[in-house]
Enzyme design. Structure first.
Site, short mmCIF file in Angstrom:
data_model
loop_
_atom_site.label_atom_id
_atom_site.label_comp_id
_atom_site.label_asym_id
_atom_site.label_seq_id
_atom_site.Cartn_x
_atom_site.Cartn_y
_atom_site.Cartn_z
N LYS A 145 45.82 66.14 49.01
CA LYS A 145 45.92 64.84 49.68
C LYS A 145 46.29 63.67 48.75
O LYS A 145 45.86 62.54 48.95
CB LYS A 145 44.64 64.49 50.46
CG LYS A 145 44.16 65.56 51.41
CD LYS A 145 45.27 66.10 52.30
CE LYS A 145 45.68 65.15 53.41
NZ LYS A 145 46.80 65.72 54.21
N GLY B 294 49.67 63.09 48.02
CA GLY B 294 51.10 62.86 48.13
C GLY B 294 51.94 64.11 47.90
O GLY B 294 53.12 64.03 47.58
N THR C 299 53.00 66.71 49.99
CA THR C 299 54.09 67.01 50.92
C THR C 299 55.20 65.97 50.79
O THR C 299 56.39 66.30 50.83
CB THR C 299 53.55 67.04 52.36
OG1 THR C 299 52.47 67.97 52.40
CG2 THR C 299 54.61 67.47 53.35
N TRP C 300 54.81 64.75 50.59
CA TRP C 300 55.75 63.66 50.38
C TRP C 300 56.67 63.97 49.19
O TRP C 300 57.90 63.91 49.28
CB TRP C 300 54.94 62.39 50.13
CG TRP C 300 55.68 61.10 50.20
CD1 TRP C 300 56.95 60.90 50.68
CD2 TRP C 300 55.18 59.83 49.79
NE1 TRP C 300 57.26 59.57 50.59
CE2 TRP C 300 56.20 58.90 50.05
CE3 TRP C 300 53.98 59.38 49.23
CZ2 TRP C 300 56.04 57.53 49.76
CZ3 TRP C 300 53.82 58.04 48.95
CH2 TRP C 300 54.84 57.13 49.21
N HIS D 160 47.74 73.25 43.87
CA HIS D 160 46.64 72.30 43.70
C HIS D 160 45.73 72.75 42.55
O HIS D 160 44.66 72.21 42.36
CB HIS D 160 45.79 72.22 44.97
CG HIS D 160 46.46 71.58 46.15
ND1 HIS D 160 47.21 70.43 46.05
CD2 HIS D 160 46.47 71.90 47.46
CE1 HIS D 160 47.66 70.09 47.26
NE2 HIS D 160 47.23 70.97 48.12
N SER E 71 41.04 60.48 52.25
CA SER E 71 42.05 61.34 52.86
C SER E 71 41.55 62.79 52.92
O SER E 71 41.74 63.48 53.92
CB SER E 71 43.34 61.24 52.05
OG SER E 71 44.35 62.00 52.66
N THR F 262 62.12 59.71 53.87
CA THR F 262 60.77 60.07 53.41
C THR F 262 59.79 58.91 53.61
O THR F 262 58.72 58.89 53.01
CB THR F 262 60.78 60.50 51.93
OG1 THR F 262 61.39 59.47 51.15
CG2 THR F 262 61.56 61.80 51.75
N MET G 7 58.37 60.82 58.12
CA MET G 7 57.64 62.04 57.77
C MET G 7 56.75 62.48 58.94
O MET G 7 56.65 63.66 59.24
CB MET G 7 56.79 61.82 56.52
CG MET G 7 57.59 61.58 55.25
SD MET G 7 58.28 63.08 54.49
CE MET G 7 56.81 63.87 53.85
N ARG H 223 48.10 60.95 57.95
CA ARG H 223 47.17 60.10 58.67
C ARG H 223 47.58 58.64 58.62
O ARG H 223 47.90 58.02 59.63
CB ARG H 223 45.77 60.30 58.10
CG ARG H 223 44.63 59.97 59.05
CD ARG H 223 43.30 60.29 58.38
NE ARG H 223 43.26 59.67 57.05
CZ ARG H 223 42.79 58.45 56.81
NH1 ARG H 223 42.29 57.72 57.77
NH2 ARG H 223 42.81 57.95 55.58
N GLY I 280 48.86 57.12 55.12
CA GLY I 280 49.82 56.98 54.04
C GLY I 280 49.81 55.60 53.40
O GLY I 280 50.85 55.07 53.05
C1 LIG Z 1 43.75 74.61 54.55
O1 LIG Z 1 42.72 75.26 53.88
C2 LIG Z 1 42.99 76.52 53.33
C3 LIG Z 1 41.74 77.06 52.70
O2 LIG Z 1 41.33 76.33 51.60
C4 LIG Z 1 44.09 76.39 52.32
O3 LIG Z 1 44.42 77.64 51.77
C5 LIG Z 1 45.26 75.78 53.00
O4 LIG Z 1 46.26 75.63 52.06
C6 LIG Z 1 44.88 74.45 53.57
N1 LIG Z 1 46.05 73.87 54.15
C7 LIG Z 1 46.81 73.01 53.48
C8 LIG Z 1 48.04 72.56 54.17
O5 LIG Z 1 46.54 72.56 52.41
#
Ligand SMILES: *[C@@H]1O[C@H](CO)[C@@H](O)[C@H](O)[C@H]1NC(C)=O
Ligand SMILES: *[C@@H]1O[C@H](CO)[C@@H](O)[C@H](O)[C@H]1NC(C)=O
Ligand SMILES: *[C@@H]1O[C@H](CO)[C@@H](O)[C@H](O)[C@H]1NC(C)=O
Length: 297
Positions: free
Chosen positions: A49, A51, A53-54, A110, A140, A229, A234, A259, A261
């Site tokens: 959360k 940024g 996807t952005w 991540h 977020s 973008t 988006m 949500r 942004g």
């Molecule tokens: C939603 O949660 C699951 C479990 O942690 C994760 O693997 C998945 O990537 C999440 N969705 C996003 C878009 O991050």
């Protein structure tokens, strides 16, 4: 909460080298760690959360000279595999997807710095890290943990602040995440960006990414990418707004994937007391670094 939600297995968090990960990610970590990228692959790393996807969409557009049609060829998690993720409704796991794609690939993660597969550093892959100020990132993530039904239930707001401060959330401590990449930013081929800068002046940051990727696009193309973008675009782009991930994974009625942004939404959530306690703890955790975060523009 409807009965329906109780049937969904929210994941349990398991520590891997000190970082809590969802169980299905944790049990697959050895395979992820062994992944060997091509030197031409690009990694985009963020705390959830912040940024992600952005930035992925900006990069995909930059790499395709702003071609909207090409960039709508598939949902964003298919265009840009999520390294450590397991398979979800119609989307293969990150590793399975990568196995079907030829380099150069844009890869999302991540994972904290020390969990990144060593191959990325050995092969000197380009890496973009995006950081978002802690309080907005927390807000977020709180909303996202409600709508991503595979995440552990975030619980009430006050308790969630404590969990976030202790790193008891998927992908672990925000503080360690940000510090890990910040400390290495000059030793590695790493572009460190701030969400707040992207919000303040998207064009400037898009051009910064363009230069990092050794691209040179026309002003017109850049303008189109800036428009495409924007938050508004988006949210209505079906390949990035995650409407392709329906229940039982994402409950879009609880919160939308995109949500608000904005910068400074934390003020609508934290009481002055909560903000004070959070800031005090923040100073302690972040004192060894001086990362110029902005919590308002
Ligand atoms: C939603 O949660 C699951 C479990 O942690 C994760 O693997 C998945 O990537 C999440 N969705 C996003 C878009 O991050
Ligand atoms: C959305 O993108 C289209 C095509 O680039 C553009 O014409 C439009 O102005 C954008 N809308 C917003 C709100 O930026
Ligand atoms: C995503 O975009 C599509 C197409 O514009 C729209 O119909 C849908 O409502 C959007 N989904 C969300 C969750 O915003």
């Amino acid at each position: 909460m409807s009965e329906n939600h109780e049937l969904i297995p929210r994941s349990v968090l398991i520590p891997i080298e000190g970082v809590l990960l969802a169980d299905h990610i944790a049990k697959n970590y050895d395979a992820v760690s062994a992944f060997c990228p091509d030197p031409s692959d690009l990694l985009i790393a963020t705390y959830p959360k912040a940024g992600t996807t952005w930035t992925l969409e900006i990069v995909d557009l930059l790499l395709h000279n702003g071609d909207l049609e090409i960039c709508r060829r598939a949902p964003i998690p298919v265009r840009t595999p999520f390294l450590e993720n397991f398979a979800r409704v119609g989307i293969p796991s990150g590793l399975d997807l990568l196995a079907t794609m030829d380099p150069p690939r844009v890869i999302k993660t991540h994972l904290q710095f020390h969990l990144i597969p060593k191959g990325f550093w050995e092969n000197k892959c380009k890496v973009i890290y995006v950081a978002r100020n802690a309080k907005d990132n927390l807000v977020s993530y709180f909303h996202f943990n409600h709508m991503n039904l595979t995440h552990p239930e975030p619980g009430p707001w006050e308790g969630y602040i404590q969990k976030f401060m202790r790193g008891q959330v998927p992908w672990g401590s925000w503080y360690e995440h940000v510090k890990g990449y910040w400390k290495e930013r000059e030793n590695k081929n790493l572009l460190f960006l701030f969400y707040e800068d992207m919000n303040e002046n998207p064009r400037r940051e898009i051009e910064r990414i363009m230069r990092y990727l050794d691209l040179s696009l026309s002003d017109d193309v850049i303008s189109r990418i800036v428009e495409q973008t924007s938050f508004k675009n988006m949210t209505t782009n079906p390949t990035v707004n995650y409407s392709f991930i329906p229940e039982p994974v994402f409950d879009h009625s609880r919160s939308t994937f995109m949500r608000k942004g904005i910068v400074g939404d934390w003020k609508n959530h934290f009481t002055p007391e909560q903000a004070g306690a959070f800031d005090e703890d923040y100073e302690k955790k972040m004192k060894e670094v001086n990362i110029p975060f902005r919590t308002q523009l």
